[in-house]
Design an enzyme around this catalytic site. Structure first.
Site, PDB file in Angstrom:
ATOM      1  N   HIS A  22      22.695  80.036  -8.889  1.00 34.35           N
ATOM      2  CA  HIS A  22      22.885  78.901  -7.990  1.00 34.35           C
ATOM      3  C   HIS A  22      21.619  78.560  -7.196  1.00 34.35           C
ATOM      4  CE1 HIS A  22      25.989  76.149  -6.552  1.00 34.35           C
ATOM      5  NE2 HIS A  22      25.413  76.194  -5.369  1.00 34.35           N
ATOM      6  N   ASP A  32      29.796  78.235   2.497  1.00 35.34           N
ATOM      7  CA  ASP A  32      30.811  77.235   2.144  1.00 35.34           C
ATOM      8  C   ASP A  32      31.282  77.414   0.709  1.00 35.34           C
ATOM      9  OD1 ASP A  32      30.909  75.954   4.602  1.00 35.34           O
ATOM     10  OD2 ASP A  32      29.246  74.632   4.115  1.00 35.34           O
ATOM     11  N   GLU A  51      31.801  72.949  11.723  1.00 38.09           N
ATOM     12  CA  GLU A  51      30.753  72.320  10.930  1.00 38.09           C
ATOM     13  C   GLU A  51      30.783  70.814  11.202  1.00 38.09           C
ATOM     14  OE1 GLU A  51      30.244  73.123   6.811  1.00 38.09           O
ATOM     15  OE2 GLU A  51      30.255  75.307   7.052  1.00 38.09           O
TER      16      GLU A  51
END
Length: 514
Positions: A91, A154, A267
């Protein structure tokens, strides 16, 4: 010994010489318990989630455990110019987990090596493999023990070692700090090939250096993570603001409150003040039954709006009225636009896996595998208004084809002994421009705009740092680390003196002792 710098290698055809390595000879010399893959089987290791680079390794190593990783690193040290990169779930955005003609270690093959609950003086911890995915750590801990780590990212399809090598940030970090503030022990294979257990009191330089150390000092093969009782349920809420100063005031108010006097997750994000299905109003509602009503928005003419996203944890046995009262008591202190509130109740695990559902939808729509030229920054509170005025309201006012996150963090929740570089102020903001090229500007336009934003930050003298940094020059890295630069270089010399590890981070060049 001399440590030199490497200009970024982004294509297989550029001028950096490749190692003089032979796969069969390497395989025989290291006697792996795992496996070595070559040829077309290494394709997965030649690209990452960012999709900006294609860098072919010599081989993909699937180790059985720390011993294999140690043997690979020691073998690489005997081969001129050979480098080693650890790959978690691929990632990374800018080729950090790649190596040109070197050896990529697939950490996912080690996932099952460690999973052990510990009770130490009444506190619970979980020992997990560096190659384990956080989503699996979550589901196993909750289902087996009713416990969960305190701090998250997240997106949870990331490896433990991968996020701890950077920081690991999400909406819980204001309270518990990043993930690197929530581990007490690591097992690391250093750049010398040594298998070393470290903690705050045992080999502390390696422990703190590796936390946020960009993989430069060693490969994390095991981590001991703090746990706490997991809540059953989450009330997930979004509220909308037209004014940036009111949005930041409320966000900072919430993250500055004592435990038990705020939400459990905070957030926020910026979105376009229009009906664009990706960048505008439709991206805001949590409840699909109730859409976004733009008629409520005051006619300020603003090009962008702001959404504060919060969550409140509770147990199934809690009376609904007590949950409603607690949430209402917090919301009444906020200055969002009346009527622009959306909420849903869902399980704790479902909430933490919310991006997994978005991933599944993106894959079904064919956009997940498109390039992702993302930009992540930490911006000081003192500069965030200027950033909003120039970047959000001008540079990206038409959207980027993906989320534009912004939320405050507390510096006091971070340990300054780690390798992470932060702005100086106590409150600073994470800003993440998460571009999906298939539904926004082109790769070239996105990369150019990211560069323009960073150059503007430098030119204006903003107190900022790149999160997941990928500078291409010595000057960039020295500016990034600032006063920490000497400490970083000394740690590198101690634990990876031949600069074998993490070549994709483009900090040090593989050299030999003279």
């Amino acid at each position: 010994m001399r440590i030199a710098y490497l200009d970024r290698t982004v294509h297989e055809t550029d001028g950096e010489p490749k190692p003089n390595g032979d796969v069969s000879a390497i395989s025989k010399s290291i006697d792996l318990q795992g496996s070595v893959e070559t040829g077309d089987k290494t394709t997965i290791a030649s690209k990452d989630f960012g999709g900006l680079y294609s860098i072919k390794p010599l081989a993909l190593i699937k180790p059985a455990g720390s011993g294999d990783i140690s043997r690979v690193i020691k073998a690489a040290s005997r081969i001129p110019r050979m480098t080693v990169a650890a790959r978690g779930n691929g990632h990374s955005i800018n080729g950090q987990a790649m190596t040109n003609g070197g050896l990529v270690i697939d950490m996912r093959s080690t996932e099952e090596n460690h999973f052990r609950l510990l009770n130490i003086n009444g506190s619970f911890f979980i020992d997990v493999s560096g190659g384990a995915l956080w989503e699996n750590v979550l589901t196993r801990c909750v289902s087996r023990f009713g416990l969960a780590p305190r701090s998250w990212t997240d997106y949870l399809s990331l490896t433990v070692g991968g996020t701890l090598s950077n920081a690991g940030v999400s909406g819980q970090a204001f309270r518990y700090g990043p993930q690197i503030s929530n581990v007490t022990e690591l097992e690391i294979v250093t750049g010398k090939g040594d298998i070393t257990v470290c903690s705050e009191t045992r080999n502390p330089e390696l422990f703190f250096g590796s936390l946020g150390g960009l993989g430069q000092f060693g490969i994390i093969t095991r981590a001991r993570v703090k746990l706490q009782p997991a809540p059953d349920m989450v009330r997930w809420i979004r509220v909308v603001y037209t004014e940036f100063d009111e949005f930041t005031r409320d966000a900072e108010f919430l993250v500055s409150r004592d435990d038990g006097e705020s939400f459990d997750y905070v957030e926020g994000f910026v979105f376009c003040n229009n009906d664009d299905p990706v960048n505008g109003w439709p991206a805001v509602p949590l409840d699909p039954v109730h859409g976004f009503n733009p008629g409520i928005i005051p006619q300020t003419g603003a090009s962008v709006l702001y959404c504060l996203e919060v969550a409140f944890h509770y147990q199934k046995g809690d009376h609904p009225s007590s949950v409603d009262k607690a949430v209402a008591g917090l919301l009444k202190r906020l200055r969002f636009v009346e009527g622009l509130k959306s909420q849903v109740d869902l399980s704790y695990v479902e909430f933490l896996l919310r991006v997994k559902r978005a991933e599944e939808q993106a894959k079904a729509n064919g956009i997940w595998d498109a390039p992702h030229p993302w930009l992540n920054l930490f911006i000081s509170k003192s500069n965030i208004v200027d950033f909003d005025q120039t970047v959000f309201k001008k540079m990206v006012k038409d959207g980027i084809g993906g989320p534009m996150l912004i939320y405050p963090l507390m510096r006091s929740k971070w340990d300054n002994r780690t390798s992470v570089a932060l702005p100086d102020s106590e409150i600073f903001y994470l800003v993440a421009l998460l571009r999906f090229v298939s539904r926004g500007p082109s790769v070239e336009e996105s990369v150019a705009q990211n560069r323009e934003i960073v150059e503007w930050c430098i030119k204006e003298g903003l107190d900022f740092k790149l999160y997941l940094p990928h500078y291409q020059s010595k000057e960039g890295w020295k500016r990034h680390f600032g006063d920490q630069w000497t400490r970083f270089v000394e740690r590198k010399a101690s634990f990876d003196p031949m600069a074998i590890l993490a070549p994709g981070q483009n900090i040090f060049k593989r050299t030999h002792l003279s």
